[in-house]
Design an enzyme around this catalytic site. Structure first.
Site, PDB file in Angstrom:
ATOM      1  N   GLY A  55      31.754  14.319 -62.987  1.00  0.00           N
ATOM      2  CA  GLY A  55      32.534  13.113 -63.249  1.00  0.00           C
ATOM      3  C   GLY A  55      34.016  13.445 -63.279  1.00  0.00           C
ATOM      4  N   CYS A  82      28.764  20.496 -63.331  1.00  0.00           N
ATOM      5  CA  CYS A  82      30.205  20.324 -63.497  1.00  0.00           C
ATOM      6  C   CYS A  82      30.521  19.613 -64.821  1.00  0.00           C
ATOM      7  CB  CYS A  82      30.773  19.587 -62.278  1.00  0.00           C
ATOM      8  SG  CYS A  82      32.549  19.726 -62.172  1.00  0.00           S
ATOM      9  N   TYR A  83      30.982  18.359 -64.799  1.00  0.00           N
ATOM     10  CA  TYR A  83      31.249  17.658 -66.061  1.00  0.00           C
ATOM     11  C   TYR A  83      30.010  17.689 -66.956  1.00  0.00           C
ATOM     12  CZ  TYR A  83      32.538  13.947 -69.336  1.00  0.00           C
ATOM     13  OH  TYR A  83      32.823  13.249 -70.478  1.00  0.00           O
ATOM     14  N   HIS A 169      28.845  22.423 -57.423  1.00  0.00           N
ATOM     15  CA  HIS A 169      28.014  21.294 -56.984  1.00  0.00           C
ATOM     16  C   HIS A 169      26.922  21.735 -55.996  1.00  0.00           C
ATOM     17  CE1 HIS A 169      30.398  18.034 -58.766  1.00  0.00           C
ATOM     18  NE2 HIS A 169      31.414  18.868 -58.603  1.00  0.00           N
ATOM     19  N   GLU A 171      24.627  19.972 -54.825  1.00  0.00           N
ATOM     20  CA  GLU A 171      24.235  18.847 -53.948  1.00  0.00           C
ATOM     21  C   GLU A 171      25.094  18.737 -52.696  1.00  0.00           C
ATOM     22  OE1 GLU A 171      25.724  18.750 -56.811  1.00  0.00           O
ATOM     23  OE2 GLU A 171      27.150  17.102 -57.014  1.00  0.00           O
ATOM     24  N   SER A 223      16.559 -10.492 -39.135  1.00  0.00           N
ATOM     25  CA  SER A 223      17.593 -10.454 -38.113  1.00  0.00           C
ATOM     26  C   SER A 223      17.207  -9.539 -36.957  1.00  0.00           C
ATOM     27  CB  SER A 223      18.881  -9.919 -38.742  1.00  0.00           C
ATOM     28  OG  SER A 223      18.679  -8.570 -39.142  1.00  0.00           O
ATOM     29  N   GLY A 224      16.134  -8.756 -37.165  1.00  0.00           N
ATOM     30  CA  GLY A 224      15.804  -7.738 -36.168  1.00  0.00           C
ATOM     31  C   GLY A 224      16.441  -6.403 -36.526  1.00  0.00           C
ATOM     32  N   GLY A 225      17.278  -6.385 -37.553  1.00  0.00           N
ATOM     33  CA  GLY A 225      17.888  -5.130 -38.023  1.00  0.00           C
ATOM     34  C   GLY A 225      16.869  -4.291 -38.791  1.00  0.00           C
ATOM     35  N   VAL A 226      17.230  -3.042 -39.041  1.00  0.00           N
ATOM     36  CA  VAL A 226      16.287  -2.098 -39.657  1.00  0.00           C
ATOM     37  C   VAL A 226      15.805  -2.580 -41.032  1.00  0.00           C
ATOM     38  CG1 VAL A 226      15.990   0.279 -40.440  1.00  0.00           C
ATOM     39  CG2 VAL A 226      17.561  -0.204 -38.556  1.00  0.00           C
ATOM     40  N   ASP A 227      16.747  -2.954 -41.890  1.00  0.00           N
ATOM     41  CA  ASP A 227      16.382  -3.228 -43.278  1.00  0.00           C
ATOM     42  C   ASP A 227      15.462  -4.449 -43.401  1.00  0.00           C
ATOM     43  OD1 ASP A 227      18.212  -1.234 -43.502  1.00  0.00           O
ATOM     44  OD2 ASP A 227      19.793  -2.488 -44.364  1.00  0.00           O
ATOM     45  N   SER A 228      15.867  -5.559 -42.762  1.00  0.00           N
ATOM     46  CA  SER A 228      15.033  -6.757 -42.929  1.00  0.00           C
ATOM     47  C   SER A 228      13.696  -6.582 -42.202  1.00  0.00           C
ATOM     48  CB  SER A 228      15.767  -8.024 -42.472  1.00  0.00           C
ATOM     49  OG  SER A 228      16.074  -7.981 -41.104  1.00  0.00           O
ATOM     50  N   LYS A 368      19.285   4.540 -46.699  1.00  0.00           N
ATOM     51  CA  LYS A 368      19.040   4.117 -45.314  1.00  0.00           C
ATOM     52  C   LYS A 368      18.081   5.058 -44.564  1.00  0.00           C
ATOM     53  CE  LYS A 368      20.528   1.290 -42.000  1.00  0.00           C
ATOM     54  NZ  LYS A 368      20.830  -0.129 -42.169  1.00  0.00           N
TER      55      LYS A 368
END
Ligand code: XMP
Length: 512
Positions: A55, A82-83, A169, A171, A223-228, A368
């Site tokens: 942080g 770290c923090y 870190h 990560e 919409s045809g997009g990945v998420d929906s 994603k």
């Protein structure tokens, strides 16, 4: 069944989301919560470990975010980064100092003592530092396990109580063996089962949706997009024909897009989707509008009107499906505490409250790339999963100035040539987004013996991790030459093609 989970208390580090991603890559579920989340509200039954994130604050500073000591007595391993490490040291009676020079960037880490957390690491390796304070004296019972050239305490632990701290870190990709450290924490210290897989996510989520929706009907815009698409397929698995997916053609779509999306849902996925052609209505509402934000508003309002009419025409709709993702919900604002406003997803944004629909968001815990993996396990075709993002307001924000049908037709042709060429030449998956922009500029040209006065278009292709920052894609010159030639030869209204070489920031990806 719920997965075992690691809870990450977020102290506001820019890397908090990365910690969660790295853990999930190891097939362990990780959840980010604000640092001041009451311990009692954490699901202890499935908790196998806690991480205190980094942080920007200084532990000894006034108003620095702190937690109670109880967290170290829960009987689950705790790793402070770290923090988080400094806070652990401070709360348990160690001493902090800020005497060393601030350290940002790479450092050489040297192991001083054998540790489960550092198992399989070489004695010396590169780590990524980003801190002002450091631990000077470790709390009673703790031992120092590693140092750097400037820090005598770069890692410490109290293995009996399973408490661990890292000043660097793990990560971040610059920490050479960061993934091994995270895996060690999960496997050797938390004894994780590593059963969080796309297939287990699907199984679990289908059950959860069934519980949430019961025997009600659910409407969802696709919409045809990945998420929906992934969200709709999951919901369809759970409740079958009680899912009513609605695809609205707003007239601002790309060449053949409406047909392609309908075919994908109806033929490939066997999901009966409702098609609403509202293109005339959108275009009518957009006439005379040239300000970009005004365009977005008009499009947003028109979408809500259309969607609400459809919903009202179907008896018994009680739930609304959304493809909201994890980053939409958390951002790093969770650091400011549970009271911080959660960003409303731009596609949810304006749905009127009086619709009183129960929100069902099956992807709200996923990143994603995880959505893509889930999509693969649902056997959604790869071209759908790898599709570039496309903004809700569609081509309207790629036509500078007023949107008309004629301009849309020109832009569609140009965009299609560019995107198809990227696909044909194996470049499509190498860029984050690629599209054409129609400028409100005419330029002089010559074709054969004739002088022309045609439209100027810009091609834009960017590489990016998340759309927040982006670099212009260094597409090969000969590729650009071929595309430019094809556009000018086959779209008679266009006589000039430019390539956008600006990065974000300071430019944005879209032109409007
Ligand atoms: P910018 O232009 O802000 O775009 O660099 C970042 C990403 O967001 C998309 N974008 C939008 N998506 N509604 C959307 O659904 C919008 O109004 C909108 N504006 C930009 C853009 O395509 C890029 O992926």
């Amino acid at each position: 069944m719920l997965w075992e989970r690691i809870v990450i208390l977020d102290f506001g580090s820019q890397y908090t989301q990365l910690i969660a991603r790295r853990i999930r890559e190891n097939k362990v579920f990780a959840e980010i919560v604000p640092y001041n989340t009451p311990i009692d509200s954490i699901d202890r039954e499935h908790l196998i470990g806690i991480i205190l994130s980094g942080g920007p604050a200084t532990v000894l500073g006034e108003d620095s975010p702190k937690i109670g000591k109880e967290i170290f007595a829960l009987g689950v391993p705790v790793l402070g980064i770290c923090y988080g490490m400094q806070l652990m040291a401070y709360l348990l009676g160690g001493k902090l100092g800020s005497s060393v020079t601030r350290e940002y960037g790479r450092a050489q880490f040297h192991i001083k003592r054998k540790s489960s957390l550092l198992e399989a690491l070489p004695d010396n390796s590169t780590v990524w530092m980003s801190h002002g304070d450091s631990v000077e004296t470790v709390p009673d019972g703790f031992v120092v396990t590693g140092e750097t050239d400037t820090l005598s305490v770069a890692s410490f632990e109290e293995p009996e109580k399973a408490l661990y701290g890292l000043q660097f870190h793990p990560e971040v990709a610059h920490t050479e063996f960061g993934n091994i450290i995270i895996e060690n924490f999960l496997v050797r210290i938390c004894y994780a089962r590593q059963d969080y897989t796309p297939a287990s996510f699907v199984e679990h989520t289908v059950g959860r949706i069934r519980n949430e929706v019961g025997d009600r009907k659910l409407i969802m815009g696709v919409s045809g997009g990945v998420d929906s698409t992934v969200a709709a397929v999951l919901i369809h698995r759970a409740i079958g024909r009680r899912l009513v997916p609605v695809f609205v053609d707003n007239g601002l779509l790309r060449e053949n897009e409406a047909n392609d999306v309908l075919r994908m849902f109806r033929s490939t996925l066997s999901i009966p989707v409702r098609f609403v052609d509202a293109s005339d209505r959108f275009l009518k509402n957009l006439s005379g509008v040239s300000d970009p934000e005004e365009k977005r508003k008009v499009i947003g309002h028109t979408f809500i009107e259309v969607f609400e009419e459809v919903a009202n025409s179907i008896p018994g709709i009680c739930c609304l499906g959304q493809g909201t993702l994890y980053p939409d919900l958390i951002e790093s604002v969770s650091f400011r505490g549970p009271s911080a406003t959660i960003k409303s997803h731009h596609n949810v944004g304006g749905l009127p409250e009086h619709m009183r629909l129960t929100l069902v968001e099956p992807l709200k815990e996923l990143f994603k790339d995880e959505v893509r993996s889930v999509g693969r396990s649902l056997e959604i075709p790869n071209p759908v999963l790898m599709r570039h993002p496309f903004p809700g307001p569609g081509l309207a924000v790629r036509i500078i100035g007023e949107v008309t049908k004629d301009k849309l037709d020109i832009l569609r042709k140009v965009d299609n040539i560019f995107v198809q060429a990227l696909k044909d030449e194996g470049l499509y998956d190498k860029v984050w987004q690629a599209f054409a922009v129609l400028l409100p500029v005419h330029s002089v040209g010559v074709m054969g013996d004739e002088r022309t006065y045609g439209n100027a278009v810009v091609l834009r292709a960017v590489v990016s991790q998340d759309g927040m920052t982006a670099d212009w894609a260094h597409l090969p010159y000969d590729f650009l030459a071929r595309v430019s030639g094809k556009i000018i030869n086959s779209v008679k209204e266009v006589n000039r093609v430019a390539y956008d070489i600006s990065s974000k920031p300071p430019s944005t990806i879209e032109w409007e």
